[in-house]
Design a protein around this motif. Structure first.
Motif, mmCIF file in Angstrom:
data_model
loop_
_atom_site.group_PDB
_atom_site.id
_atom_site.type_symbol
_atom_site.label_atom_id
_atom_site.label_comp_id
_atom_site.label_asym_id
_atom_site.label_seq_id
_atom_site.Cartn_x
_atom_site.Cartn_y
_atom_site.Cartn_z
ATOM 1 N N GLU B 215 0.823 -1.207 0.000
ATOM 2 C CA GLU B 215 0.000 0.000 0.000
ATOM 3 C C GLU B 215 0.860 1.261 0.000
ATOM 4 N N ALA B 216 2.140 1.131 0.421
ATOM 5 C CA ALA B 216 2.990 2.317 0.496
ATOM 6 C C ALA B 216 3.887 2.455 -0.719
ATOM 7 N N ALA B 217 3.857 1.456 -1.620
ATOM 8 C CA ALA B 217 4.801 1.492 -2.738
ATOM 9 C C ALA B 217 4.388 2.557 -3.751
ATOM 10 N N GLY B 218 5.361 3.365 -4.173
ATOM 11 C CA GLY B 218 5.079 4.432 -5.132
ATOM 12 C C GLY B 218 6.151 4.504 -6.188
ATOM 13 N N LEU B 219 5.950 5.426 -7.113
ATOM 14 C CA LEU B 219 6.829 5.515 -8.277
ATOM 15 C C LEU B 219 7.790 6.698 -8.204
ATOM 16 N N GLY B 220 7.800 7.391 -7.045
ATOM 17 C CA GLY B 220 8.591 8.623 -6.970
ATOM 18 C C GLY B 220 10.014 8.471 -7.453
ATOM 19 N N VAL B 221 10.717 7.470 -6.908
ATOM 20 C CA VAL B 221 12.124 7.291 -7.264
ATOM 21 C C VAL B 221 12.256 6.892 -8.728
#
Ligand SMILES: Nc1ncnc2c1ncn2[C@@H]1O[C@H](COP(=O)(O)OP(=O)(O)OP(=O)(O)O)[C@@H](O)[C@H]1O
Ligand SMILES: [Mg+2]
Lengths: 265, 441
Positions: B215-221
């Motif tokens: 649920e916390a995984a994102g694409l920012g990096v």
């Protein structure tokens, strides 16, 4: 032949502008031009006539080294402009072409505005110092090419939007704007109506006051009207070269005779 | 005389003869093949888009828990001077306890807890990321300490999956990460407004997360890494590609050497991209000792890969400029350089730009060479520059499809949507640029 009004024969004995000796051109294996010797005089209009494919354009392109751009073309012999060999290794063809202007067989305006088309040459050669001066050059050049009245209200619309004949006159204006010493014109009137043709012929006559003019034409009448000297080419050979009056009234070579009377070509 | 005309069937124009009918039939057949081919392509495209959007759209929505939390000064700021450096000593474990207490109190007060559910079980509805979120919020605003604040934190991935239909009461019974009671609690909290779902900005801003917290995984990096790489690729391949194609097309003599170069460029464009990855590994990392996983290396490798793919269309665009324009410019005494820059390049620019953008789009979606130079590493820190470790969008997609938790399937599809959005933007830029250049006739 009777309807021909032959230009006043005031061949000035003035100095030779271009002297070509033994010029040969090969396109790969095609031998397009064979051993041409010719003298182009200052203050004269020289006409090149001859059947299609005989090498008129090829020879014209030798005179300002436009053949350099064709990888297959090989030019030998010597062509001297004011006594300097233009094929000398030290000659920069760019400098040469500023002196020897050219109007091509097919109209090829830049895809830019009419104004920019004419102003381009003066701009890159730094011929004018101010915008007003440049405007002036553009105006006089377009007037000389008999185009001014048609385009003066749309100088900033595209040059490619003009009709074929107007484009050809634009190309003439573009060539005139750089004030060359020699002007090479490859069938400048082939796309023009009789009125524009008459205007361009008037221009040619006017220009020969300042430049040497060489014109390729398929119209014998035109050659007779505007030129002082005429060269007849046939199958890559320069068959006959002499005063226009003599070529048209009293040709020495039978091939010239049959061409101008309409039997070959 | 009518040797030929005797072959003609009908003499009336109103009646089509057999030959004409055959020709028309052949044309009609050919047209229907064309329509069929396009229809198949469109169906494939629509199916693809439906499947991606069907799977991935939910990645942009996320379930959040919104409860009032009291932030006790004695545990969160033992020194009492509100100095962020001092406060940073309290770890997420400390915040986890605060959060747990706050949530338990809130749900008990709201009376939504199912019969017999233990306090220790309640906190399981929260994401393992939630304490870190609370901590970040407090460290940013130290004056919040000692007050009660409405807190907005991530719910557990299984709870989120429950609302998205991935998790059911039956599957929860067999799942060690969630219990049916938690699902009932979540349902009841939603009715009371303590839990809600909203647009998930975190998906495009947050870094990747471990297997336990999808649920916390994102694409920012990954987005930053891809942008940095594209920056390098544009910076290097635009000037080099244009210069190389202009030189080869307009200036280079036509001889055996230029033939060899030409053939090699065409061959390079066909070389599988993973080969460029091996090359990059050998040259940039093992030989030049550039850092692994860094956008600079990724950008250099992608530049190598993109260059031939830019040069080929650029040369085609230059070749398409009519030679009469060059003659015209040379004829008024322009140098070759002036001819190229004043006349040929502006006319070829739309074609060059289109090739450029297509090359960049390929580079943006390229995965294989990046795997070899270590861009597949798990990176949680935002890269500050070209030399910091980063991830890349397509690699992130690959990475997420490898994870076991089904929640990552949705993330991977969501990442593909982001990638597609980037590609559409690039194509839009290409179209706009082409229009602008074309208007200059
Ligand atoms: N770029 C070229 N490559 C190969 N051969 C050429 C090239 N240009 C001209 N030729 C050949 O050289 C010969 C002379 O051509 P050129 O264009 O000089 O004829 P021309 O006298 O100007 O004809 P036209 O009156 O039709 O314009 C022709 O046989 C032609 O096929
Ligand atoms: Mg010709």
């Amino acid at each position: 032949m009777n309807d021909m009004r032959i230009a006043e024969r005031d061949v000035s004995t003035s100095e030779t502008k271009i002297a070509a000796r033994g010029v040969q051109v090969h396109y790969g294996t095609t031998h397009a031009l064979k051993d041409v010797d010719i003298d182009i005089l200052n203050g004269n209009v020289t006409a090149f006539i001859g059947p299609s494919g005989c090498g008129k354009s090829t020879f014209l392109r030798c005179l300002n080294r436009m053949n350099d751009t064709i990888a297959a073309a090989k030019v030998t012999g010597s062509i001297k402009l004011d006594g300097e060999d233009i094929y000398d290794a030290k000659v920069d063809p760019v400098q040469l072409r500023a002196k020897v202007g050219m109007v091509f067989q097919k109209p090829n305006p830049f895809p830019k505005s009419i104004y920019d088309n004419v102003a381009y040459g003066p701009k890159i050669h730094g011929l004018t110092r101010s915008k007003a001066e440049l405007d002036n050059v553009v105006e006089t050049s377009l007037k000389k090419a008999a185009l001014w009245n048609e385009v003066k209200d749309r100088l900033h619309s595209p040059g490619t939007g003009l009709s074929g004949g107007q484009q050809q006159r634009l190309c003439i204006a573009r060539a005139v704007a750089t004030s060359p010493e020699v002007l090479l014109m490859d069938e400048p009137c082939s796309a023009l109506d009789p009125i524009a043709t008459a205007q361009v012929e008037e221009l040619i006559d006017e220009l020969r006051g300042q430049f040497a003019v060489v014109i390729v034409t398929h119209s014998m009448q035109q050659a007779a009207r505007v030129s002082q000297k005429t060269a007849f080419f046939h199958l890559g050979n320069l068959v006959e070269f002499g005063e226009t009056g003599q070529i048209f009234t009293n040709p020495r070579d039978p091939r010239t005779e049959s061409y101008i009377s309409g039997r070959i070509g | 005389m009518s040797d030929i005309s005797s072959h003609r069937g009908s003499s009336s124009l109103l009646v089509a003869d057999a030959r004409t009918k055959r020709r028309n039939a052949a044309e009609a057949r050919f047209r229907s093949y064309g329509v069929a081919a396009i229809a198949i392509a469109l169906i494939a495209l629509v199916t693809l888009l439906i499947s991606i959007f069907g799977n991935g759209a939910s990645a942009f929505r996320q379930t959040f828990v919104t409860v009032p939390i009291t932030l006790p000064a004695e545990t969160l700021d033992p020194s009492g001077n509100r100095d962020p450096a001092e406060m940073a000593k309290v770890t997420t474990i400390g915040y986890g306890n605060v959060l747990k207490a706050g949530v338990t109190a809130a749900v008990r007060e709201a009376g939504v807890v199912p019969e017999g559910m233990a306090d220790s079980d309640i906190a399981g509805i929260l994401s393992q990321e939630a304490p870190a979120q609370l901590r970040a919020m407090v460290l940013e605003n130290p004056e919040l300490i000692g007050t009660t604040v409405e807190t907005h934190v991530l719910a557990h991935g299984r709870i989120d999956g429950f609302f998205k239909g991935r998790v059911t009461m039956e599957s929860a019974q067999r799942d060690s990460n969630v219990t049916p009671e938690r699902l009932q609690l979540a349902q009841a909290m939603t009715e009371k407004g303590l839990m809600s779902s909203g647009f998930n900005w975190g998906f495009v801003t947050m870094p990747d997360a471990s297997d336990q917290r999808p649920e916390a995984a994102g694409l920012g990096v990954a987005i930053l890494g891809s942008l940095f790489m594209m920056f390098v690729v544009v910076l290097l391949s635009l000037p080099i590609g244009v210069a190389a194609s202009v030189y080869l097309e307009e200036f280079a003599p036509k001889n055996r050497w230029t033939d060899v170069i030409e053939v090699n460029i065409s061959n390079l464009a066909a070389v599988p991209s993973i080969v460029f990855g091996i090359l990059g590994l050998a040259i940039f990392i093992n030989f030049a000792h550039l850092p692994q996983s860094a956008p600079i290396v990724g950008g250099l490798v992608l530049t190598l890969m993109t260059l031939p793919r830019i040069i080929i269309p650029a040369r085609a665009a230059l070749r398409a400029v009519p030679p009469s324009i060059r003659d015209a410019a040379l004829g008024v005494g322009a140098s070759r350089m002036q001819t190229v820059f004043h006349h040929v390049l502006p006319l070829a620019a739309p074609g060059i730009l289109t090739g450029m953008i297509i090359g960049l789009a390929q580079a943006l979606g390229e995965t294989a060479p990046l795997l070899l130079i270590g861009m597949v590493a798990f990176v949680r820190d935002y890269p500050g520059g070209l030399f910091d470790p980063a991830s890349a969008l397509p690699v992130q997609v690959y990475n997420w499809t490898q994870r076991s938790d089904p929640a990552f399937v949705e993330r991977a599809s969501g990442a593909i949507i982001v990638l597609l959005v980037f590609l559409i933007c690039m194509n839009a830029i290409a179209i706009i640029l082409r229009r602008r250049f074309e208007r200059r006739w």
